[in-house]
Design a protein around this motif. Structure first.
Motif, PDB file in Angstrom:
ATOM      1  N   CYS A  42       0.842  -1.205   0.000  1.00 28.76           N
ATOM      2  CA  CYS A  42       0.000   0.000   0.000  1.00 28.76           C
ATOM      3  C   CYS A  42       0.875   1.252   0.000  1.00 28.76           C
ATOM      4  O   CYS A  42       0.592   2.224  -0.706  1.00 28.76           O
ATOM      5  N   GLU A  43       1.948   1.214   0.783  1.00 30.45           N
ATOM      6  CA  GLU A  43       2.877   2.347   0.843  1.00 30.45           C
ATOM      7  C   GLU A  43       3.583   2.547  -0.506  1.00 30.45           C
ATOM      8  O   GLU A  43       3.766   3.682  -0.960  1.00 30.45           O
ATOM      9  N   LEU A  44       3.978   1.445  -1.145  1.00 27.31           N
ATOM     10  CA  LEU A  44       4.593   1.557  -2.478  1.00 27.31           C
ATOM     11  C   LEU A  44       3.642   2.235  -3.455  1.00 27.31           C
ATOM     12  O   LEU A  44       4.044   3.121  -4.223  1.00 27.31           O
ATOM     13  N   LEU A  45       2.385   1.814  -3.432  1.00 26.54           N
ATOM     14  CA  LEU A  45       1.408   2.410  -4.342  1.00 26.54           C
ATOM     15  C   LEU A  45       1.213   3.887  -4.037  1.00 26.54           C
ATOM     16  O   LEU A  45       1.155   4.708  -4.951  1.00 26.54           O
ATOM     17  N   LYS A  46       1.154   4.230  -2.763  1.00 24.27           N
ATOM     18  CA  LYS A  46       0.968   5.626  -2.365  1.00 24.27           C
ATOM     19  C   LYS A  46       2.125   6.501  -2.876  1.00 24.27           C
ATOM     20  O   LYS A  46       1.926   7.655  -3.235  1.00 24.27           O
ATOM     21  N   ASN A  47       3.330   5.946  -2.913  1.00 24.14           N
ATOM     22  CA  ASN A  47       4.510   6.710  -3.332  1.00 24.14           C
ATOM     23  C   ASN A  47       4.742   6.704  -4.840  1.00 24.14           C
ATOM     24  O   ASN A  47       5.649   7.380  -5.317  1.00 24.14           O
ATOM     25  N   TYR A  48       3.940   5.959  -5.584  1.00 25.97           N
ATOM     26  CA  TYR A  48       4.133   5.858  -7.033  1.00 25.97           C
ATOM     27  C   TYR A  48       3.663   7.133  -7.720  1.00 25.97           C
ATOM     28  O   TYR A  48       2.546   7.595  -7.498  1.00 25.97           O
ATOM     29  N   THR A  49       4.529   7.699  -8.564  1.00 26.88           N
ATOM     30  CA  THR A  49       4.185   8.939  -9.264  1.00 26.88           C
ATOM     31  C   THR A  49       4.224   8.797 -10.784  1.00 26.88           C
ATOM     32  O   THR A  49       3.954   9.754 -11.492  1.00 26.88           O
ATOM     33  N   GLY A  50       4.539   7.606 -11.289  1.00 25.70           N
ATOM     34  CA  GLY A  50       4.613   7.398 -12.732  1.00 25.70           C
ATOM     35  C   GLY A  50       3.244   7.222 -13.347  1.00 25.70           C
ATOM     36  O   GLY A  50       2.212   7.353 -12.699  1.00 25.70           O
ATOM     37  N   ASN A  51       3.251   6.893 -14.653  1.00 29.65           N
ATOM     38  CA  ASN A  51       1.965   6.684 -15.317  1.00 29.65           C
ATOM     39  C   ASN A  51       1.507   5.231 -15.154  1.00 29.65           C
ATOM     40  O   ASN A  51       2.284   4.353 -14.813  1.00 29.65           O
ATOM     41  N   LYS A  52       0.235   5.002 -15.393  1.00 28.64           N
ATOM     42  CA  LYS A  52      -0.382   3.701 -15.138  1.00 28.64           C
ATOM     43  C   LYS A  52       0.255   2.581 -15.963  1.00 28.64           C
ATOM     44  O   LYS A  52       0.282   1.436 -15.529  1.00 28.64           O
ATOM     45  N   ASN A  53       0.774   2.900 -17.136  1.00 28.79           N
ATOM     46  CA  ASN A  53       1.371   1.880 -18.016  1.00 28.79           C
ATOM     47  C   ASN A  53       2.698   1.339 -17.483  1.00 28.79           C
ATOM     48  O   ASN A  53       3.155   0.302 -17.932  1.00 28.79           O
ATOM     49  N   GLU A  54       3.306   2.030 -16.544  1.00 30.78           N
ATOM     50  CA  GLU A  54       4.617   1.614 -16.040  1.00 30.78           C
ATOM     51  C   GLU A  54       4.574   1.065 -14.616  1.00 30.78           C
ATOM     52  O   GLU A  54       5.606   0.774 -14.020  1.00 30.78           O
ATOM     53  N   ILE A  55       3.370   0.883 -14.081  1.00 27.29           N
ATOM     54  CA  ILE A  55       3.261   0.472 -12.682  1.00 27.29           C
ATOM     55  C   ILE A  55       3.772  -0.950 -12.457  1.00 27.29           C
ATOM     56  O   ILE A  55       4.350  -1.250 -11.427  1.00 27.29           O
TER      57      ILE A  55
END
Length: 129
Positions: A42-55
């Protein structure tokens, strides 16, 4: 995501939940084996700032970076029980396997050792068949 009979729920969106299950299977971890593990993702997702295609690449990179082993991956008997310290996965040091006999029956027991090299914390998980 709710999975029947109220046995499991997560704050993660369905698509991320499915992605993490897939990546976990490929890499050999269970992202939902504990509250600590789920909180980490959940913390990793919260810190993600890239676009959806690179998740997918983001999660794969973070998992490979954070879930470290000294020699070999654990060979779990009862399922993944990766240990965490201060919100991060600990380094898997190794596994000690033993066999004991009770009443003429052999039982396997494994000790899984984890270590946080930053503060010296160690944890051991014991599993038996």
């Amino acid at each position: 995501m709710e999975l029947g009979y109220d046995t499991f729920s997560t704050e993660l969106p369905d698509d991320i939940f499915e992605l993490l299950l897939e990546l976990g299977s490929e890499i050999g971890i269970d992202p939902f084996s504990s509250v600590e593990s789920e909180n980490y993702f959940c913390e990793l997702l919260k810190n993600y700032t890239g676009n959806k295609n690179e998740i997918r690449e983001y999660f794969e990179s973070e998992i490979k970076k954070d879930f470290q082993v000294m020699k070999e991956k654990p060979q779990w008997i009862q399922g993944d029980d990766w240990q965490f310290n201060k919100g991060k996965p600990m380094i898997f040091v190794g596994q000690l396997d033993t066999i004991t006999k009770r009443d003429g029956v052999s039982y396997g027991t494994s000790f899984f050792v984890f270590w946080d090299c930053k503060d010296g914390t160690t944890k051991t998980v014991t599993q038996s068949d």
